[in-house]
Every structure is written in C-alpha cells, then in structure tokens.
Write an enzyme that holds these catalytic residues in place. Structure first.
Site, PDB file in Angstrom:
ATOM      1  N   CYS A 120       0.851  -1.189   0.000  1.00  0.00           N
ATOM      2  CA  CYS A 120       0.000   0.000   0.000  1.00  0.00           C
ATOM      3  C   CYS A 120       0.883   1.232   0.000  1.00  0.00           C
ATOM      4  O   CYS A 120       2.095   1.137   0.096  1.00  0.00           O
ATOM      5  CB  CYS A 120      -0.933   0.003   1.206  1.00  0.00           C
ATOM      6  SG  CYS A 120      -0.040  -0.006   2.764  1.00  0.00           S
ATOM      7  N   CYS A 123       3.501   1.732   2.668  1.00  0.00           N
ATOM      8  CA  CYS A 123       4.791   1.048   2.546  1.00  0.00           C
ATOM      9  C   CYS A 123       5.792   1.947   1.834  1.00  0.00           C
ATOM     10  O   CYS A 123       6.966   2.008   2.212  1.00  0.00           O
ATOM     11  CB  CYS A 123       4.638  -0.235   1.745  1.00  0.00           C
ATOM     12  SG  CYS A 123       3.463  -1.379   2.442  1.00  0.00           S
ATOM     13  N   ASP A 527      -9.742 -30.656 -20.111  1.00  0.00           N
ATOM     14  CA  ASP A 527      -8.957 -31.869 -20.096  1.00  0.00           C
ATOM     15  C   ASP A 527      -9.025 -32.380 -18.656  1.00  0.00           C
ATOM     16  O   ASP A 527      -9.366 -31.627 -17.750  1.00  0.00           O
ATOM     17  CB  ASP A 527      -7.518 -31.522 -20.501  1.00  0.00           C
ATOM     18  CG  ASP A 527      -6.582 -32.681 -20.326  1.00  0.00           C
ATOM     19  OD1 ASP A 527      -6.964 -33.782 -20.755  1.00  0.00           O
ATOM     20  OD2 ASP A 527      -5.494 -32.483 -19.763  1.00  0.00           O
ATOM     21  N   ASP A 715      -3.606 -28.616 -20.354  1.00  0.00           N
ATOM     22  CA  ASP A 715      -2.332 -28.247 -19.741  1.00  0.00           C
ATOM     23  C   ASP A 715      -1.290 -27.862 -20.782  1.00  0.00           C
ATOM     24  O   ASP A 715      -0.120 -27.731 -20.479  1.00  0.00           O
ATOM     25  CB  ASP A 715      -1.822 -29.310 -18.776  1.00  0.00           C
ATOM     26  CG  ASP A 715      -1.524 -30.613 -19.467  1.00  0.00           C
ATOM     27  OD1 ASP A 715      -1.682 -30.667 -20.693  1.00  0.00           O
ATOM     28  OD2 ASP A 715      -1.151 -31.573 -18.784  1.00  0.00           O
ATOM     29  N   ASP A 719      -2.222 -31.447 -25.089  1.00  0.00           N
ATOM     30  CA  ASP A 719      -3.491 -31.021 -25.658  1.00  0.00           C
ATOM     31  C   ASP A 719      -3.298 -30.008 -26.775  1.00  0.00           C
ATOM     32  O   ASP A 719      -4.259 -29.372 -27.210  1.00  0.00           O
ATOM     33  CB  ASP A 719      -4.373 -30.393 -24.574  1.00  0.00           C
ATOM     34  CG  ASP A 719      -4.723 -31.383 -23.493  1.00  0.00           C
ATOM     35  OD1 ASP A 719      -5.083 -32.510 -23.847  1.00  0.00           O
ATOM     36  OD2 ASP A 719      -4.623 -31.033 -22.311  1.00  0.00           O
TER      37      ASP A 719
END
Lengths: 820, 69
Positions: A120, A123, A527, A715, A719
């Site tokens: 934020c 910081c 898949d 993945d 595929d």
C-alpha cells in the site's frame, strides 16, 4: 495446499487488531508465541522473530505512523539468520555493480532499485522515510505506481549493501536492476505526453480568456485595433500548441497519406489545420471569425483521452516488467565437494546445484534436491499464499524461498525457463494489435471517408447560399463534431483495461481477440489430468485384509518399502505417512513393485501379479483408483488405493461456470470409467474418456459444426492440437513448455477459480465495447445533422466531441475494478 | 484600455515562466509517479511538530498506560 489456498484469504482480510493475527503480517500467531513487542503504544504479538524485528525497527525509527496508515497486511519478512538480517554484502562487489550502479567523481553513486513487498502507499512512505534517515543517503525516492525507487548515496559514508539491509530490516526486499529499454521508452512517452498536455492546457486557458474578451468586445464595441491586437496574441499562443502539442495528429496524417489509409487523424488534422488557416487569414485581413479557442481546446481534449489510453497501456506493460526483473543476479552454487561459491546467474548451467537461503529468489527452473519448505510464487501465478514444495518438486525461476534453506538442481536456464516463456508471451501480447481493434480502425476508416464526403457537400452547399465565411464555420463544426475519436478509442481502451485487470488476478491474455472470443464462448471443455486434477496421486483408502493389522501399520510398512522410490506411486505413498519405520534390503523391480525387510519380516509391495495373488478387478478399477498390494511370505496383507487428486476448487468452478450459462464438458485421454466417475463427482454433463488427441479434435470439430463457440482448457502440451482447434484455448501455466503452447490465455494462478472471473470480465468487456460503439455511433448520428445544418458553433462541437471521447474512456476504465 | 497593450504581453511572460517551470519539473521526474503523491499527502508525519497534537498524544499515552496497569 490448494484447499488452504481457496479458504485462507478470507481469514486473512486486513484487520490489524484481531486476536491471534500477527500485528505485522496478519498470519496466525502460534499459540505459545514468545514474539511480543510494544509497538504504537500497545503490546503486540507476532508470528515470528522476523516480523517482530521489523516492527521493532519501525517503532525505534519513530515511523509507527506506517501502522496507522497502511490498508493491507505487510509481507512476512524473510527470516533473518542468527547474524541479524540476510547478508547483502554481495551487492558491494564491483563486478556485480557493473552496469547497475553509476558513479561520478565525487564519491556519489546512483542506481535504480526494484522494491518488492509494497502492499500500500504507506509502505512507500515508510521505506522512503527510513532509508532517507540513513547517514550517507543523499536521495531515495520511491515511485509507488511502478514499485521502483531511485537511490543516490555517498560512497564514502555508506554502501549499497547498507541501504539494502536497511530496507530488509523494515520487511521489504530491494534489489538493483538495469532499467531496460522499455522502461525508459515508457517514461519518455509519458513525459512527452505530459509536456504536450501542458502546452495545450496553458495555451487553451490563455486563448479562451482572450476569446471571451473578443466575444464580449464584439457586443460592447471594441475598437478594431484592440480586436486585431487580441487576435494576434491568440495567434502567437496557438502556434506552439499547433506545432508542438498537436504534432501527433499531423504525423498521423502524414503516415495515413503515405499508406493511403484513413484514420481519425485525417479529419482531426484537417479540422485543426483548416481552422487555424482561416483564423490566420482573418487575423491578417481583419473581419470574419477566428477559431483559435476551438483549435486549442480540441487539441487539449484529444490529448487528454490519448493520455488516459496510454496510462492503461503502460499499466499492462508494468506487470510484464515486474516479471522480467524478478530473477536475481547472483546465486550460490554448491560444488560436488560441498563448497559454496557465489556465481552470476548467467553462468549457471543445467545440472548445477544451487543453495537457496530463506528469502532468496529462485534463479532458474529446477527441482528441489534437498530440503522442504514454502515457496512464494505470487509474482508468477498471482497466488498470494506460499505453496509447500518438497524434494523432487519443481521450482520455477522467479519464485521466492520463504522459510528454510533448499538445495535445487537446475534444469533450465535463461531463455528456456518458464519465466522467459511468460515474458515472451507477454511481449507478443503487447506487440500484436488485436484484430478487434483493427476492425474498428477499418470501420473508422470508412466513417472518416463518409465524414470527409459530407463535409465537402456541406462546404459547397453553404458556400453557394451563404458565402465562404459561413461555409467555413459550418464545415469546421462538421469536421470537429464527427471526429470518430470515441469510435477509435472504444475498443483499445476497453481491451487494455480488461487485460490489465486479468493479468493481476493471474490469467494471462495473449491477445485481445482471445478475450473477445472467451466472452462469446458457449461451451467450456476441460482436459482431465493436470487440469481438473492435479495430475498427482494420493492414497485414498487403505484396506487391511488381516485381523490385527491396522491400516496405519499397513501404510507405514508400505511407506518404509517405498523409502527411496521416485515413482509417482511410491512418492504418493511416502507422502501419506510421516514416520515410516526403517527398512533394509530394499530391492526394486521397476514397473512391478518393491521388496524389502522391515523389523525382520520380508514384505513385497506392488501390483497383484508381483505379490503373487489374483486380483479380479483390474489394477485400476472403475472408480479410477490404482491399487497397490502388500504381502509377506504368508500371503496378501492388504491393499492401498490411490487416485489422482481432484483440484479442491473444481466442483465450485464447474458449478459457477454453469451459472454463467456455459455448457461444461470434459475430454479425457484417461479410461472412460475414470472419466465418468470424475464427471459424476464434479457434475459435468458431457464427459468422454479414452480419447486420443485426434478423437478430441473430432469432438471439438463436431461441436463447432453446430455453431458452438468452444473454449478448451488443457495443460498446454499434450493437448496442443485440440487447444489449437478450439476458438479460444486456456493453458495451465504450470506446464513447462509454456512458450511453445499455442494457447490464447494462460492460467498463471494455480486455481481454476480465475476462469470464472475471466469469463465474467470477457463478457463485461464485450458489453462495454458494444456500449462504447453504440454511444459513439448514436452521438455522431445526432451531432452530424445539427452541425451540417449550422446549429453548432465549432467550439460547441469541440466540447461535444471531447465529452463523448472521455465518456468512452471512463466507461472502459470500469473494467479495471471487479464488480463484486 | 491601452493598459492591455502592456498587461497582455506580461501574461505571456508569466505563462512562459509557468510553462518552463512545468517542463522542468517533468524533466526532473516529478511527474513520473502519478499515484503515490496522492496518498502521501494523507500521512500526518508533521504531527509531533504541532504543539497541540504532541500534547494530545502524550495524554493519550498516559491514559493508555493507566488502562493497562
């Protein structure tokens, strides 16, 4: 770990005074924590010595204001080793500072730092105040928007390592980086845009003031000489606006002329140039009307909307940059004799062993060879909580080792790493102009042609009945009011905002077109292995066949036998049992099983055939379970049933996708029975198992022949063909060949939940693009006749056109914020 | 009205000064971060320097310490 990931963020909501939460980082405080300190006038408890040390440093430096102002938890600092804070002295080495640090003669050095852990604005404030209080630091300025800092220090009084340690002491990580080409290009672009805006704005304000005087003077009877004076001054102010601020439009005109192409720059330039020419003419000759006010106002408003579009584009670029710079510069290589040496990351090779201390960034892709601990992959996946990794697990370059020392074996370096793949993909996104935007450009092109035609007709018509002056004024109004800026801004701004928003939540969009198609998708196909499931086996059930032999003992025996196994089955069994007894004389028969001696008894563990029994069910039964048998010399003792772990969030994701009206299906290469079992569990309507890649392709084609828009989630590696065939494809980001994946979208977060958000945002993007286009067209349809019939003065047209563009940009910016 | 003949060129000079100042501040990087300064203004880090608030903070601290004892 996935289970925890989906439920934990809720408990982790920012609430600094909650009992049992670490005052600094918000993680649960262990029951008997001794880490307590007085901070901001009260006794606080901390989860670890790291957080406590950070809070004490902040308190001691008188910067507790930070804790009152922050609006999110601070990151948990890397655990300091016993010497205090992680050793930064390597950054003082001359060879490392080469190219990163600039020195001048008077002992002054400067560098750029990447600051990690800024959650934020507080910081940014904290680190700035803290570092600036170090003697010898001449200047430390944090750019909160980019999480970069610039540092200038006196080499005789402090060192770079000293500054980095100070930053570490308040719980952030900083490392120097080489501000790359893109960085400086973007900064240059922003600065130029600001300069043009400033010139246009100042010019506009001055000219407007003079214009009011001219209008008023017109009624109050201003002398001709004064009128002429005011006009000449206006001309003087407008010249830099036109020559400098409006330059991009004229450059666009020149480009369009060369490529024989029409864009919105053409009517804009014509309107600006025409209005200016007429005004100069009347200023020279006296009489008539001048339009300096319209020229400057038009330029300013156009530049404002372009500035907003640029800001959205840079925001996307920023997430690329963050990933690009997340590899460290040095790594600790462990040689075969155990000696440790610091080497540049560029010198690492596959097969090297690298020591990762807590807080270190993983320098390359590889696997853990020693140790176990949590790894923070937030930068890569958007996943906010550290994930647990043990021996044999993959480590991705750019991840951060959180708590305990690890030794990894490097598998891929440089261009072959996942990180490099992600960066390459992101760069592709940035360089490709989405087809949708090209389409609007073409539409805008036709539109411009029509506008130019109408303008000519209007000019001729009014010229014939009312004379050149009126004709010029009305033609100007037509050109300005119909400027298709809103039309041209409608799509790119919406796409930039949506892509930025999705990248933040862990869904990488590789093309704007993909986003558009995802919004139209009717079917979403998954898949199975590695997508809906983790692709990792887990012991589901232990069945003892002998009285007196408990399930725990059976599991412990099996785990003991699998002690050294690297087979997925063996690993799964070992992971299920924490304290296996010792086993000796282990003999492995690859592909069949393992035999060994535990407490003097000889056991065999493996397939039914290996242990010498006949199993009526297949090795893998209908529910998709894999069976492993344990036997001693007397006969079978029992069996373990293992199954692939289903992703914890999968059922919820399938259900939520269904509520979006998507038809969810599954295409699996696994056995039909296993596929059906999983489909039942996840409530998926259409599941097909036992498909070869060609079958999968056919299944997708068949759906497409019925006009379905198919989104395929896989993945990314095996595929590939079916991902290519689907209209839009989503690849799991954990796959290794990410760079080669042909996917349109990449799921970087390890959670499927992001898909739901992706579809929602894609649909909202489509809706917002449609709204924007609708508005732009409606506006033009209303405004064109008004302007052509002489109802609108050029300045009214300029305001109308600009408001229309700003409305479109503001509408698109809504995509940056989630609806929930 | 002749005063305008002097005042308007004067505004041009002022405007030029403003423009140069802005261009310089862009060049110096003051506009590189368009987000942070908006938050930064909210920090009351001048609080201890204001006598009234320093007194109040002291009272609060005393109040707290009596509470906890």
């Amino acid at each position: 770990m996935a289970v925890a990931a989906s439920s934990l963020p809720l408990d982790h909501a920012f609430c600094p005074d909650r009992e049992g939460a670490c005052f600094h980082c918000g993680l649960p405080v262990p029951g008997a924590s001794s880490h307590r300190a007085a901070v901001d006038g009260a006794e606080r408890s901390f989860c670890c010595v790291g957080c406590q040390a950070v809070a004490e440093t902040i308190e001691a430096a008188g910067l507790v204001e930070f804790y009152r102002q922050r609006d999110d938890w601070s990151p948990r600092p890397a655990l300091p080793d016993l010497s205090g804070v992680a050793d930064m002295s390597i950054y003082d080495r001359e060879d490392l500072q080469q190219g990163l640090v600039e020195c001048d003669a008077e002992q002054q050095a400067s560098t750029s730092l990447i600051l990690e852990g800024l959650t934020c604005a507080a910081c940014a404030w904290l680190s700035e105040r803290h570092v600036n209080s170090i003697p010898g630091v001449l200047e430390f300025r944090v750019n909160y928007a980019t999480h970069r800092a610039s540092l200038r220090w006196d080499r005789s009084r402090t060192s770079l390592a000293g500054v980095l340690e100070a930053v570490a002491r308040i719980g952030f990580r900083a490392h120097p980086f080489d501000p790359g080409r893109r960085d400086s290009i973007q900064r240059q672009e922003q600065r130029t845009a600001l300069r043009r805006l400033a010139v246009a704005a100042l010019g506009m304000v001055q000219v407007m003031m003079l214009a009011v005087a001219l209008y008023a003077g017109h009624y109050a009877g201003m002398t001709g000489a004064m009128q002429g004076f005011l006009r000449w001054v206006s001309l003087l102010i407008t010249v830099p606006v036109l020559l400098y601020a409006a330059q991009p439009f004229f450059r666009g005109l020149w480009r369009d002329l060369r490529y024989r192409h029409l864009s919105m720059d053409v009517p804009v330039s014509l309107a600006l140039g025409g209005a200016f020419a007429i005004s100069v003419w009347f200023t020279w000759r006296g009489g008539g009307e001048v339009y300096y006010d319209s020229v400057t106002m038009f330029t300013f408003f156009l530049l404002s909307s372009r500035f907003l579009e640029m800001a959205a584009r840079h925001r996307v670029g920023l997430s690329v940059e963050e990933r690009l710079h997340s590899l460290p510069a040095l790594a600790i290589r462990v040689d075969e004799d155990g000696a440790e040496a610091q080497v540049p990351v560029a010198a690492l090779q596959a097969g090297d062993r690298v020591l990762l201390r807590p807080g270190d960034t993983v320098p390359a892709d590889g696997r853990i060879s020693e140790g176990e601990g949590s790894v923070d992959e937030a930068l890569l996946s958007g996943e906010s909580l550290p994930v647990r990794r043990r021996v044999g697990d993959r480590l991705v370059g750019g991840a951060v080792n959180v708590e305990s020392p690890l030794v990894m074996t490097v598998e891929a370096v440089g261009k072959n790493t996942t990180l490099a793949g992600i960066v390459a993909l992101l760069e592709r996104v940035q360089s490709e102009r989405p087809r949708l935007a090209q389409l609007t450009d073409r539409v805008a092109g036709y539109f411009v042609a029509v506008v130019l035609l109408v303008a000519t007709v209007v000019a001729v018509y009014w010229g014939l009945i009312a004379g050149a002056a009126t004709a010029a004024e009305i033609t100007l109004a037509v050109l300005v009011v119909t400027c298709p800026c809103a039309l041209s801004l409608a799509t790119p701004t919406a796409l930039a905002a949506a892509v930025g928003s999705l990248t933040r939540s862990g869904l990488l969009v590789t093309s704007g077109e993909a986003l558009e198609t995802l919004g139209r998708a009717t079917h979403m196909l998954f898949d199975k292995t590695g997508t809906l499931t983790w692709g990792r086996l887990r012991v589901e059930r232990v069945v003892s066949l002998v009285d007196g032999l408990s399930e725990e003992r059976l599991l412990a025996l099996a785990a003991a036998l699998e002690r050294g196994s690297e087979h997925p089955l063996g690993r799964a069994i070992r992971n299920a049992c924490d304290t296996p007894p010792g086993a000796s004389e282990i003999h492995n028969t690859p592909g069949r099983g393992v035999a060994g001696t535990v407490d003097g008894t000889r056991y065999r563990l493996g397939s039914a055939g290996f242990v010498g029994i006949h199993d009526d069910a297949d090795e893998q039964d209908a529910a998709g379970l894999t069976r492993v048998w344990l036997a001693d010399q007397t006969g079978p003792l029992g069996r373990l049933e293992l199954a692939d772990q289903v992703r914890a969030e999968a059922p919820a994701v399938v259900a939520s996708l269904k509520t979006l009206g998507l038809r969810v299906g599954m295409l699996s290469g696994d056995r039909p029975a296993a596929a059906r079992a999983l489909a039942r569990r996840l409530d998926i309507d259409h599941a097909q198992g036992g498909l070869s890649p060609t079958d999968k392709l056919a299944a997708v084609r068949q759906l497409q022949s019925r006009e379905a828009v198919v989104a395929m989630v896989g993945d990314g590696i095996n595929d590939a063909p079916v991902l290519g065939a689907a209209q839009v494809s989503v690849a799991m980001g954990t796959g290794t060949q990410l760079a080669q994946a042909s996917a349109d979208l990449v799921l970087l977060s390890e959670s499927l939940e992001t898909l739901h958000e992706g579809v929602t945002i894609a649909r909202r993007t489509r809706a917002i693009i449609a709204q924007n286009m609708g508005w732009a067209i409606l506006y033009n349809v209303i405004a064109l006749p008004l302007a052509a019939s002489g109802w609108l003065a050029p300045w009214m047209a300029a305001i109308g056109m600009s408001l229309s563009s700003l409305l479109v940009v503001a509408n698109a910016f809504r995509l940056r914020y989630p609806t929930r | 009205m002749n005063i305008l003949l002097m005042l308007i060129p004067l505004t041009l000079v002022v405007m030029a000064v403003a423009l140069v100042a802005f261009l310089w501040s862009v060049k110096a990087g003051q506009f590189d971060d368009l987000e942070g300064p908006a938050h930064r203004i909210l920090f009351d880090d001048d609080d201890p320097r204001i006598p009234a608030s320093a007194r109040r903070a002291e009272q609060l601290a005393r109040h707290r310490s009596t509470d906890s004892s």
